[in-house]
Design an enzyme around this catalytic site. Structure first.
Site, PDB file in Angstrom:
ATOM      1  N   ASN A  87       0.813  -0.770   0.366  1.00  0.00           N
ATOM      2  CA  ASN A  87       0.225   0.119   0.624  1.00  0.00           C
ATOM      3  C   ASN A  87       0.704   1.228  -0.102  1.00  0.00           C
ATOM      4  O   ASN A  87       1.862   1.251   0.595  1.00  0.00           O
ATOM      5  CB  ASN A  87      -0.618   0.100   1.409  1.00  0.00           C
ATOM      6  CG  ASN A  87      -1.862  -1.039   1.148  1.00  0.00           C
ATOM      7  OD1 ASN A  87      -2.314  -1.628   0.080  1.00  0.00           O
ATOM      8  ND2 ASN A  87      -2.184  -1.756   2.322  1.00  0.00           N
ATOM      9  N   HIS A 100       6.546  -1.788   3.919  1.00  0.00           N
ATOM     10  CA  HIS A 100       6.340  -3.409   4.645  1.00  0.00           C
ATOM     11  C   HIS A 100       5.869  -3.697   3.110  1.00  0.00           C
ATOM     12  O   HIS A 100       4.645  -3.010   2.607  1.00  0.00           O
ATOM     13  CB  HIS A 100       5.703  -3.703   5.320  1.00  0.00           C
ATOM     14  CG  HIS A 100       4.120  -2.784   5.885  1.00  0.00           C
ATOM     15  ND1 HIS A 100       4.160  -1.215   5.647  1.00  0.00           N
ATOM     16  CD2 HIS A 100       3.345  -2.653   5.735  1.00  0.00           C
ATOM     17  CE1 HIS A 100       2.865  -0.692   5.554  1.00  0.00           C
ATOM     18  NE2 HIS A 100       1.737  -2.385   5.499  1.00  0.00           N
TER      19      HIS A 100
HETATM   20  P1  5GP Z   1      -0.843  -1.379   5.926  1.00  0.00           P
HETATM   21  O1  5GP Z   1      -2.337  -0.838   6.107  1.00  0.00           O
HETATM   22  O2  5GP Z   1      -0.188   0.158   6.052  1.00  0.00           O
HETATM   23  O3  5GP Z   1      -0.465  -1.692   4.350  1.00  0.00           O
HETATM   24  O4  5GP Z   1      -0.383  -2.217   6.539  1.00  0.00           O
HETATM   25  C1  5GP Z   1       0.125  -2.755   7.629  1.00  0.00           C
HETATM   26  C2  5GP Z   1      -0.283  -3.302   8.959  1.00  0.00           C
HETATM   27  O5  5GP Z   1       0.004  -4.138  10.130  1.00  0.00           O
HETATM   28  C3  5GP Z   1      -2.026  -4.342   8.499  1.00  0.00           C
HETATM   29  O6  5GP Z   1      -2.784  -4.603   7.996  1.00  0.00           O
HETATM   30  C4  5GP Z   1      -2.280  -4.503  10.190  1.00  0.00           C
HETATM   31  O7  5GP Z   1      -3.159  -5.655  10.600  1.00  0.00           O
HETATM   32  C5  5GP Z   1      -1.022  -4.405  10.639  1.00  0.00           C
HETATM   33  N1  5GP Z   1      -0.606  -4.440  12.019  1.00  0.00           N
HETATM   34  C6  5GP Z   1      -1.144  -3.319  12.455  1.00  0.00           C
HETATM   35  N2  5GP Z   1      -0.220  -3.632  14.242  1.00  0.00           N
HETATM   36  C7  5GP Z   1       0.052  -4.445  14.308  1.00  0.00           C
HETATM   37  C8  5GP Z   1       0.967  -5.043  15.021  1.00  0.00           C
HETATM   38  O8  5GP Z   1       1.047  -4.663  16.617  1.00  0.00           O
HETATM   39  N3  5GP Z   1       0.747  -6.784  15.115  1.00  0.00           N
HETATM   40  C9  5GP Z   1       0.804  -6.649  13.823  1.00  0.00           C
HETATM   41  N4  5GP Z   1       1.327  -8.336  13.474  1.00  0.00           N
HETATM   42  N5  5GP Z   1      -0.014  -6.444  13.284  1.00  0.00           N
HETATM   43  C10 5GP Z   1       0.020  -5.274  13.066  1.00  0.00           C
END
Ligand code: 5GP
Length: 115
Positions: A87, A100
């Site tokens: 994203n 990520h």
């Molecule tokens: P983004 O939305 O920025 O592409 O993805 C961030 C991802 O990180 C989300 O899918 C969310 O579920 C995951 N995430 C956020 N906080 C944590 C956490 O504390 N532990 C884990 N394992 N995943 C997390």
């Protein structure tokens, strides 16, 4: 200086999360809100890049390492086929501005990944 990202805090052991794989430069965890039978996050240890566009421009070798680890994990945890989702920007659901890759395999639920 900005606050450490949630991923940096996981890497430092400040937030619990099993690290499922690790190399010198990259690590992987399970997404806390999985959207598919396999939903991992592959993350560079450095927080220097906020998204894949910055990473590709700044350190393409590190991006290649992320892709390589994603492939290895998809072979270990699924049948080897996978989607790699980055994203870029709040508008598509990016919530963590520490680059990520979502490694997703198997049927995934509708809607955006992450967010
Ligand atoms: P983004 O939305 O920025 O592409 O993805 C961030 C991802 O990180 C989300 O899918 C969310 O579920 C995951 N995430 C956020 N906080 C944590 C956490 O504390 N532990 C884990 N394992 N995943 C997390």
């Amino acid at each position: 200086m900005s606050e450490p990202s949630v991923f940096t805090r996981i890497l430092n052991g400040e937030i619990p999360s099993e690290i499922v794989a690790e190399t010198d430069n990259v690590f992987a965890i399970r997404d806390i809100a999985p959207r598919a039978p396999l939903h991992l996050l592959v993350i560079p240890k450095t927080a220097a890049y906020r998204d894949v566009v910055e990473l590709a421009a700044g350190d393409p070798g590190l991006l290649a390492e992320m892709v390589s680890l994603a492939k290895t994990l998809a072979e270990e945890h699924a049948d080897g086929d996978f989607r790699l989702i980055f994203n870029v920007g709040e508008g598509v659901g990016q919530t963590v501005f520490h680059v990520h890759a979502h490694v997703v395999a198997g049927r995934f639920s509708e809607g955006s990944v992450g967010g």
